[in-house]
Design a protein around this motif. Sequence first.
Motif, PDB file in Angstrom:
ATOM      1  N   ASN B 113       1.034  -1.277   0.056  1.00  0.00           N
ATOM      2  CA  ASN B 113       0.153  -0.165  -0.179  1.00  0.00           C
ATOM      3  C   ASN B 113       1.134   1.453  -0.246  1.00  0.00           C
ATOM      4  O   ASN B 113       1.749   1.220   1.238  1.00  0.00           O
ATOM      5  CB  ASN B 113      -0.530   0.111   0.764  1.00  0.00           C
ATOM      6  N   ASP B 114       0.599   1.950  -0.814  1.00  0.00           N
ATOM      7  CA  ASP B 114       1.965   3.253  -1.308  1.00  0.00           C
ATOM      8  C   ASP B 114       3.206   2.977  -0.919  1.00  0.00           C
ATOM      9  O   ASP B 114       3.727   1.544  -1.365  1.00  0.00           O
ATOM     10  CB  ASP B 114       0.971   3.902  -0.756  1.00  0.00           C
ATOM     11  N   ILE B 115       3.484   3.314   0.111  1.00  0.00           N
ATOM     12  CA  ILE B 115       4.912   3.259   0.440  1.00  0.00           C
ATOM     13  C   ILE B 115       5.766   2.290   1.240  1.00  0.00           C
ATOM     14  O   ILE B 115       6.256   1.844   1.546  1.00  0.00           O
ATOM     15  CB  ILE B 115       5.813   4.451   0.761  1.00  0.00           C
ATOM     16  N   TYR B 116       4.561   1.435   1.841  1.00  0.00           N
ATOM     17  CA  TYR B 116       4.436   0.718   2.741  1.00  0.00           C
ATOM     18  C   TYR B 116       4.144  -0.938   2.379  1.00  0.00           C
ATOM     19  O   TYR B 116       3.385  -1.353   1.556  1.00  0.00           O
ATOM     20  CB  TYR B 116       2.907   0.719   3.816  1.00  0.00           C
TER      21      TYR B 116
END
Lengths: 340, 340
Positions: B113-116
Motif C-alpha cells: 500500500n503506497d510506500i508500505y
Amino acid sequence: MRSGGASAAAAAMAECPRTKRKREEDEADAAEPRDGVASAAPAAAAFPLAELSVRRVLRESARDKAIFLHGQVTGPSGESTDAVVILEKTPFQEEKIPELLRKHARLELQMRNDIYSTYHLYPPPELSEIKTTVVYPATEKHLRKYLRQEVHLVRETWEDYKNITLPFIQSQSFSLQWVYNILEKKAEADRIIHENPDPCDGFVLVPDFKWNQSQLDDLYLIALVHRRDVKSLRDLTGEHLPLLRNILREGQEAVAERFGVPGSRLRVYLHYQPSYYHLHVHFTALGYEAAGSAAERAHLLADVLDNLALDSRYYQRRALTCALRADEPLLAKFREAGRL
Amino acid sequence: MRSGGASAAAAAMAECPRTKRKREEDEADAAEPRDGVASAAPAAAAFPLAELSVRRVLRESARDKAIFLHGQVTGPSGESTDAVVILEKTPFQEEKIPELLRKHARLELQMRNDIYSTYHLYPPPELSEIKTTVVYPATEKHLRKYLRQEVHLVRETWEDYKNITLPFIQSQSFSLQWVYNILEKKAEADRIIHENPDPCDGFVLVPDFKWNQSQLDDLYLIALVHRRDVKSLRDLTGEHLPLLRNILREGQEAVAERFGVPGSRLRVYLHYQPSYYHLHVHFTALGYEAAGSAAERAHLLADVLDNLALDSRYYQRRALTCALRADEPLLAKFREAGRL
C-alpha cells in the motif's frame, strides 16, 4: 492510540451544565493522519531486499525479537534511496509444534545440569517465518519515527503544570474531532460497546484501534467521557467522582457481559501525560502488558477514585511523573524552564 | 527476585532505636532454594526431542515469541515420562542481518500500500535458532510452575490488611536470612554498589539477581533497608521520609556514578504486594519493561514520598490494589473472607 487531527466544526450536543472551560481545541487547524494510515504519495517500486545495505539499527527489542533497520538501496545510476526495514520473528503456532520438534535441521546440546538441559534448535525455513515490513522510499521523518527515542522522567508539580504544561497544551492544535465524531455517533457508532448518555456523568466505551477483537489476550477498550471540559487527570476533583465511578462500574460490567472478562482481570487506568487531552480511561486485559501500563504513566482508576475521595484537590496538589520522549516538545519546554 | 529461605540465627547488628515490631521471621524453619538452582536429583537421561508427544501448552507469549509445553516421552516398555519443553525464538544479532537479507530461502509479498509493504521472509536454519530448554523428567511441581496462572486484582482496604493480609504474612515462615546476610556482609559483599550504614535511615544497594550486569538495557538493582521492622509499603509513615529520601537520592547518584545512567532514566519503585516482607526498593532502566513494573503492582518512590509528605498515614488510609496469582494462598484468604 490516536492523537491529533483537524477540527472544523464545533459540536452541537447537550452539554454538561457544570462545564467550566472553553474548548480551545475547536480552533485547531493542523491535520494529522491516524496512525498507520498511508499518505497519498505515488506508489512505491518493488523492493530489492537482497540489495539493501544496512546503514544503522534504528531500534531493537531483545524481548520482542524485533529489529528496525535504516538501509539504502543504490539505483542503476549510483544514487541511494533510504528505506526502513522492520524484521520481527513470529509467535509459535501451536499446531506446528510437533513438526518443529521432528523436522529441525539441527539440534545442539548447550548445557546439561541434573534434570535441566538447554539446546540450540535450528528449524527449517518454512517453520521460522520472519515478518518483514518495508517503508520505501523512506523520508527523514520515517527514519526519525522509528529511531529509538530515549524516555526521560520529569516530575511535574502543580506549578509546573500551570506554567509549562498547560500553556503548551493550549498552544498546540490538538484536534479532538475524531473523539467528537464517536461521541456524536458520526463515526464508529457500530463499534460502541456501552454508553451512558448523561452529558455530565456519562461516557462511551469503544474498542481501541490497537485491538483487532479476534482474541481476548490483548483486549483493549477506551472509555471517552461525554463532557468536553476535562483534559486529563490534572483537572479531576471530587466533582468528577460520579463520572469516574460510572466508568469503573459500568465499564467493568459491559466488558464482563460482552467479552466474559471479569473486573478482577481488567487493568482500568488513565495515562498521565495522555496522548490527547479529552478525558479517557483505558481498559486492558490484565495479562496484556500494553505499552503505557507501567507505573510511570498509568494511574489505576480505583486509586484515582480513592485519592479524590480522600482529598478533592489531590491532583492539584501532588507532583506527577511524566515520561517524555527525547523528541517531545514538552520535554524541551521543561528544559527551557530549567526543570530538567 | 528472591523470596523465602530458612533463617537460623537472629542477626546481631546495631538496631534502629525506632524499631517497633518484633521479627516474626526469625523463628522460621522451612527452607526453599533460590530460583534457578537445581536440586540434587540423579542425572537425567539424554532427551529424545523428536519423540516428544505434546500433551498441552502450559503457557505461551505471543509478545516474547515463547511457548511452554507439557510433553511425554514413551519408553521402550510403553511407560510415559513427563517433560517440560520451553521454546523461545532468539533476538536478532546485528552482525548477521546482512546475511539474513541475502540468504533468505524465500520471500513472499503479503501486502503493498503506497510506500508500505509487508513480506513473509523464510531464513535458512543457521539464522533462525530457537533456544530450547528441557526439564526431564518433570514432576507435577514443574508442570504447575510453568502453567500460566491467571492473575486477579484484589482491592485491599486497611481493614483487609489488618484482618487478612497481616495475619497471613505472620503465619507464613518467610525467611529473610538471605537479606540479613547481605546487610551483614556475610554474602554478596563484593557486589554492593552503595551503602548508607545508618541503622535507621540507611540501606544497601546491590544488583538484582536477574541482572547479569553485561548490558545496561535491563539494569536492575535493589535497595535493602538496614532497619528490619518495615515489612512493606503498608507500614510506611511520615517517620520513614528521611530513609526513603536517602534511598532515592543516594541510589540515583550511585547508579549515575557507577553505570552512567541518570536519575531521569531510572524507574525507582516499590512492589505491593512485595515478594518478601523486608522493605526494599527496585531500580530498573526506564526502557526495560521489567515484570512487576505495571501500575497494578509498582508504586513510584517519588509518589510514595509525596503521598507521605501530604499525609503521614496515607498508606494506612488508602485501599491498595494487589495482583495475586490464582494459586497464591493469599488470594484464597481473600476469597474465604468473602472479599472476592
